[in-house]
Motif scaffolding. Structure first.
Motif, PDB file in Angstrom:
ATOM      1  N   ASN A 109       9.641  -6.830  14.211  1.00  0.00           N
ATOM      2  CA  ASN A 109       9.724  -6.627  12.768  1.00  0.00           C
ATOM      3  C   ASN A 109       8.397  -6.195  12.166  1.00  0.00           C
ATOM      4  OD1 ASN A 109      12.439  -7.194  12.512  1.00  0.00           O
ATOM      5  ND2 ASN A 109      12.108  -9.394  12.317  1.00  0.00           N
ATOM      6  N   VAL A 110       7.283  -6.728  12.714  1.00  0.00           N
ATOM      7  CA  VAL A 110       5.974  -6.377  12.165  1.00  0.00           C
ATOM      8  C   VAL A 110       5.680  -4.898  12.398  1.00  0.00           C
ATOM      9  CG1 VAL A 110       3.495  -6.759  12.396  1.00  0.00           C
ATOM     10  CG2 VAL A 110       5.038  -8.694  12.307  1.00  0.00           C
ATOM     11  N   ALA A 111       6.012  -4.411  13.588  1.00  0.00           N
ATOM     12  CA  ALA A 111       5.796  -2.987  13.869  1.00  0.00           C
ATOM     13  C   ALA A 111       6.596  -2.131  12.896  1.00  0.00           C
ATOM     14  CB  ALA A 111       6.186  -2.669  15.305  1.00  0.00           C
ATOM     15  N   ASP A 112       7.850  -2.525  12.669  1.00  0.00           N
ATOM     16  CA  ASP A 112       8.671  -1.803  11.695  1.00  0.00           C
ATOM     17  C   ASP A 112       7.989  -1.767  10.330  1.00  0.00           C
ATOM     18  OD1 ASP A 112      10.598  -1.367  13.575  1.00  0.00           O
ATOM     19  OD2 ASP A 112      11.963  -2.922  12.862  1.00  0.00           O
ATOM     20  N   SER A 113       7.540  -2.941   9.873  1.00  0.00           N
ATOM     21  CA  SER A 113       6.976  -3.032   8.525  1.00  0.00           C
ATOM     22  C   SER A 113       5.646  -2.293   8.409  1.00  0.00           C
ATOM     23  CB  SER A 113       6.788  -4.504   8.136  1.00  0.00           C
ATOM     24  OG  SER A 113       8.037  -5.146   8.058  1.00  0.00           O
ATOM     25  N   LEU A 114       4.775  -2.446   9.410  1.00  0.00           N
ATOM     26  CA  LEU A 114       3.481  -1.764   9.369  1.00  0.00           C
ATOM     27  C   LEU A 114       3.660  -0.252   9.331  1.00  0.00           C
ATOM     28  CD1 LEU A 114       1.327  -3.831  11.909  1.00  0.00           C
ATOM     29  CD2 LEU A 114       0.784  -3.444   9.508  1.00  0.00           C
ATOM     30  N   ILE A 115       4.489   0.253  10.217  1.00  0.00           N
ATOM     31  CA  ILE A 115       4.652   1.704  10.315  1.00  0.00           C
ATOM     32  C   ILE A 115       5.439   2.243   9.125  1.00  0.00           C
ATOM     33  CG2 ILE A 115       5.641   3.549  11.721  1.00  0.00           C
ATOM     34  CD1 ILE A 115       5.008   1.706  14.180  1.00  0.00           C
ATOM     35  N   SER A 135       5.719  -8.546   3.280  1.00  0.00           N
ATOM     36  CA  SER A 135       4.545  -8.444   4.167  1.00  0.00           C
ATOM     37  C   SER A 135       4.051  -9.831   4.562  1.00  0.00           C
ATOM     38  CB  SER A 135       3.423  -7.670   3.468  1.00  0.00           C
ATOM     39  OG  SER A 135       3.824  -6.348   3.198  1.00  0.00           O
ATOM     40  N   TYR A 136       4.007 -10.760   3.600  1.00  0.00           N
ATOM     41  CA  TYR A 136       3.597 -12.126   3.944  1.00  0.00           C
ATOM     42  C   TYR A 136       4.563 -12.758   4.939  1.00  0.00           C
ATOM     43  CZ  TYR A 136       3.359 -17.125   3.950  1.00  0.00           C
ATOM     44  OH  TYR A 136       3.319 -18.431   4.383  1.00  0.00           O
ATOM     45  N   SER A 137       5.864 -12.489   4.780  1.00  0.00           N
ATOM     46  CA  SER A 137       6.844 -13.111   5.672  1.00  0.00           C
ATOM     47  C   SER A 137       6.624 -12.674   7.118  1.00  0.00           C
ATOM     48  CB  SER A 137       8.273 -12.771   5.230  1.00  0.00           C
ATOM     49  OG  SER A 137       8.590 -11.428   5.505  1.00  0.00           O
ATOM     50  N   LYS A 138       6.129 -11.450   7.328  1.00  0.00           N
ATOM     51  CA  LYS A 138       5.833 -11.006   8.688  1.00  0.00           C
ATOM     52  C   LYS A 138       4.663 -11.794   9.267  1.00  0.00           C
ATOM     53  CE  LYS A 138       8.932  -7.869   8.026  1.00  0.00           C
ATOM     54  NZ  LYS A 138      10.308  -8.121   8.453  1.00  0.00           N
ATOM     55  N   TYR A 158       0.798 -10.050  -4.648  1.00  0.00           N
ATOM     56  CA  TYR A 158       1.964 -10.936  -4.519  1.00  0.00           C
ATOM     57  C   TYR A 158       1.951 -11.650  -3.168  1.00  0.00           C
ATOM     58  CZ  TYR A 158       4.631  -9.347  -8.648  1.00  0.00           C
ATOM     59  OH  TYR A 158       5.080  -9.100  -9.928  1.00  0.00           O
ATOM     60  N   GLY A 159       1.679 -10.903  -2.112  1.00  0.00           N
ATOM     61  CA  GLY A 159       1.664 -11.486  -0.775  1.00  0.00           C
ATOM     62  C   GLY A 159       0.553 -12.515  -0.594  1.00  0.00           C
ATOM     63  N   ILE A 160      -0.622 -12.223  -1.123  1.00  0.00           N
ATOM     64  CA  ILE A 160      -1.752 -13.158  -1.013  1.00  0.00           C
ATOM     65  C   ILE A 160      -1.438 -14.456  -1.747  1.00  0.00           C
ATOM     66  CG2 ILE A 160      -4.167 -13.543  -1.660  1.00  0.00           C
ATOM     67  CD1 ILE A 160      -4.583 -10.504  -1.284  1.00  0.00           C
ATOM     68  N   ALA A 161      -0.859 -14.350  -2.938  1.00  0.00           N
ATOM     69  CA  ALA A 161      -0.515 -15.547  -3.715  1.00  0.00           C
ATOM     70  C   ALA A 161       0.466 -16.438  -2.961  1.00  0.00           C
ATOM     71  CB  ALA A 161       0.056 -15.143  -5.069  1.00  0.00           C
ATOM     72  N   GLU A 162       1.444 -15.829  -2.297  1.00  0.00           N
ATOM     73  CA  GLU A 162       2.405 -16.614  -1.527  1.00  0.00           C
ATOM     74  C   GLU A 162       1.726 -17.296  -0.346  1.00  0.00           C
ATOM     75  OE1 GLU A 162       6.936 -16.287   0.273  1.00  0.00           O
ATOM     76  OE2 GLU A 162       5.825 -14.449  -0.152  1.00  0.00           O
ATOM     77  N   ALA A 163       0.850 -16.575   0.337  1.00  0.00           N
ATOM     78  CA  ALA A 163       0.129 -17.147   1.478  1.00  0.00           C
ATOM     79  C   ALA A 163      -0.716 -18.336   1.044  1.00  0.00           C
ATOM     80  CB  ALA A 163      -0.741 -16.082   2.140  1.00  0.00           C
ATOM     81  N   HIS A 164      -1.422 -18.218  -0.077  1.00  0.00           N
ATOM     82  CA  HIS A 164      -2.294 -19.291  -0.544  1.00  0.00           C
ATOM     83  C   HIS A 164      -1.509 -20.519  -1.008  1.00  0.00           C
ATOM     84  CE1 HIS A 164      -6.058 -16.581  -1.295  1.00  0.00           C
ATOM     85  NE2 HIS A 164      -5.771 -16.769  -0.014  1.00  0.00           N
ATOM     86  N   THR A 165      -0.248 -20.329  -1.357  1.00  0.00           N
ATOM     87  CA  THR A 165       0.593 -21.462  -1.763  1.00  0.00           C
ATOM     88  C   THR A 165       1.168 -22.201  -0.560  1.00  0.00           C
ATOM     89  OG1 THR A 165       1.229 -20.247  -3.772  1.00  0.00           O
ATOM     90  CG2 THR A 165       2.594 -22.143  -3.146  1.00  0.00           C
ATOM     91  N   ILE A 166       1.555 -21.458   0.479  1.00  0.00           N
ATOM     92  CA  ILE A 166       2.377 -22.032   1.550  1.00  0.00           C
ATOM     93  C   ILE A 166       1.613 -22.390   2.819  1.00  0.00           C
ATOM     94  CG2 ILE A 166       4.302 -21.487   3.122  1.00  0.00           C
ATOM     95  CD1 ILE A 166       5.530 -19.810   0.890  1.00  0.00           C
TER      96      ILE A 166
END
Length: 438
Positions: free
Chosen positions: A25-31, A267-270, A344-352
């Motif tokens: 999934n990460v390869a899919d999302s990055l590319i 992106s954070y979920s990956k 948005y992704g950074i905020a989620e990471a810093h919360t969880i």
């Protein structure tokens, strides 16, 4: 032998296996994010929870098959073991075909139900349908992987995953980066890679010792074995599906904040998927360890293994959580997209991220219960907390405080509640001797 050594040596290949599984999934999302833009990234990212919803139930059945197989393997009952293996794979084939048909028919309704924005919907629909056209491949792979791990072989599935993950990345780069195809190509690359993994697993099972070797002529469902597999697997499958339903509900609330929020949170979920790897590998190792040792009536050894595996899972998960917390700005930026999506992704990471230890504890406790044949216990806990409490909390609080951080906090809060419940159940339930009496 040494309990710590046995569990770690079994878990290390699982660690690598889950790492390369996450690369799909990460390869899919990055590319996709870097070549096709925000809407395409949002389409791939928002499909993740839906894919887990569809696959999770049958994955749980595979867990049930693994518990039955590990128990017979530990007890040395090879005739029953062989029937269980053939029944599991035959049932997996039926599940794969059913999943393909259901997903292809229901895809538009499901995507609209969770509030996928109109500008993202066409790409989401293409990704979803192409991905599930290969359902048979990834269902058979997951069943085959579970069987090999239950037989004590955690290395072969890793080798197959490394091969298929590399193929997935190469196909993504060629089809999307080189030839300019859309999100459907990302899903196509994934299913081709998973079909290869399934073929390699079947090939390995065809070369096992004669006592439990896979034979296509014997590939049929035995009624008694199917009942055991379903009884052990349905609670795990329901648990996975209920959690996925809750996560789809969470995703639908994130969707209300627009494509940038979908892309950033996706992106954070990956990245989070990598953080959960030690949780997954130690819980898988624990289920197999508990099942095999209970089958061999090694009750004291079972208790010691449960304690060691849980401590390892918690410790490693928290170390990774701290790393994700501090490095999230760089990790999320690697997926591309607008600066607002990255925020948005950074905020989620810093919360969880700092609460990964709670997730690890809950998963290890659930794995222990499943290995002991009590899979209905974690099913009810997860349904109550990770679905009921999580959905209720978001439904009420988001109306009072309409900010996306409310959604982020749903995860650590429900992890904490489930951890407390599991701890109470574990300390007050004599689960090993209760099984011995049965």
């Amino acid at each position: 032998g040494s309990i710590p050594k046995k569990i770690i040596m079994f878990a290390i290949p699982l660690l690598w296996g889950n790492l390369f599984q996450q690369l799909y999934n990460v390869a899919d999302s990055l590319i996709v994010g870097n070549f096709l833009g925000n809407n395409a990234l949002a389409a791939v990212s928002s499909s993740g929870n839906l894919i887990f919803l569809m696959v999770g139930f049958f994955g749980g059945i595979g867990v049930g098959a693994g518990v039955v197989i590990a128990r017979y393997f530990g007890a040395g009952e090879y005739e029953k073991l062989k029937k269980a293996i053939h029944t599991a794979l035959a049932f997996g084939g039926v599940c794969g075909i059913f999943l393909t048909v259901a997903a292809l028919i229901l895809a538009p309704q499901i995507l609209k139900l969770i509030g996928t924005p109109e500008e993202v919907l066409p790409k989401s629909l293409v990704y979803f349908r192409v991905y599930f056209a290969g359902s048979l491949g990834f269902v058979i792979y997951n069943f085959g992987m579970g069987i090999l791990q239950s037989l004590g072989d955690s290395k072969s599935p890793v080798i197959y995953l490394i091969i298929s993950a590399c193929l997935n990345v190469i196909l993504d780069l060629v089809l999307i980066g080189g030839l300019g195809f859309g999100v459907g190509a990302a899903a196509f690359a994934t299913i081709v890679s998973q079909i290869l993994s399934a073929v390699l697993c079947i090939r390995k099972l065809r070369r096992e010792p004669e006592a439990f070797r896979l034979s296509f002529r014997e590939l049929r469902m035995n009624g008694n074995m199917l009942r055991l597999i379903v009884v052990n697997g349905i609670p795990a499958g329901i648990q996975n599906s209920i959690i996925a339903v809750a996560n789809v509900f969470v995703q639908s609330n994130i969707n209300q904040f627009g494509a940038l929020a979908m892309a950033g949170c996706g992106s954070y979920s990956k990245i989070e998927g990598f953080g959960f790897i030690p949780v997954t590998c130690f819980s898988q190792a624990l289920t197999t360890f508990i099942g095999q040792n209970l089958g061999a009536k090694e009750y004291d050894r079972t208790k010691k293994g449960a304690l060691f595996g849980t401590i390892c899972g918690i410790g490693i998960a928290e170390v990774i959580g701290i790393a994700v917390f501090f490095f999230s700005p760089y990790l999320i930026a690697a997926f591309g997209g607008d600066q607002k999506a990255i925020e948005y992704g950074i905020a989620e990471a810093h919360t969880i991220a700092l609460f990964y230890c709670l997730l690890a504890f809950s998963h290890c406790m659930a794995a222990i219960q499943r290995g002991a044949g009590r899979s209905i216990v974690p099913m009810f806990v997860m349904m109550l907390v990770w679905c009921g409490v999580r959905v209720t909390y978001i439904s009420i609080v988001i109306r009072i405080i309409p900010v996306i951080n409310v959604i982020y906090w749903a995860y650590p809060l429900t992890w904490f509640i489930s951890s407390v419940i599991f701890l109470i159940l574990f300390l007050k339930t004599d689960w090993i001797h209760g099984l011995e009496k049965q």
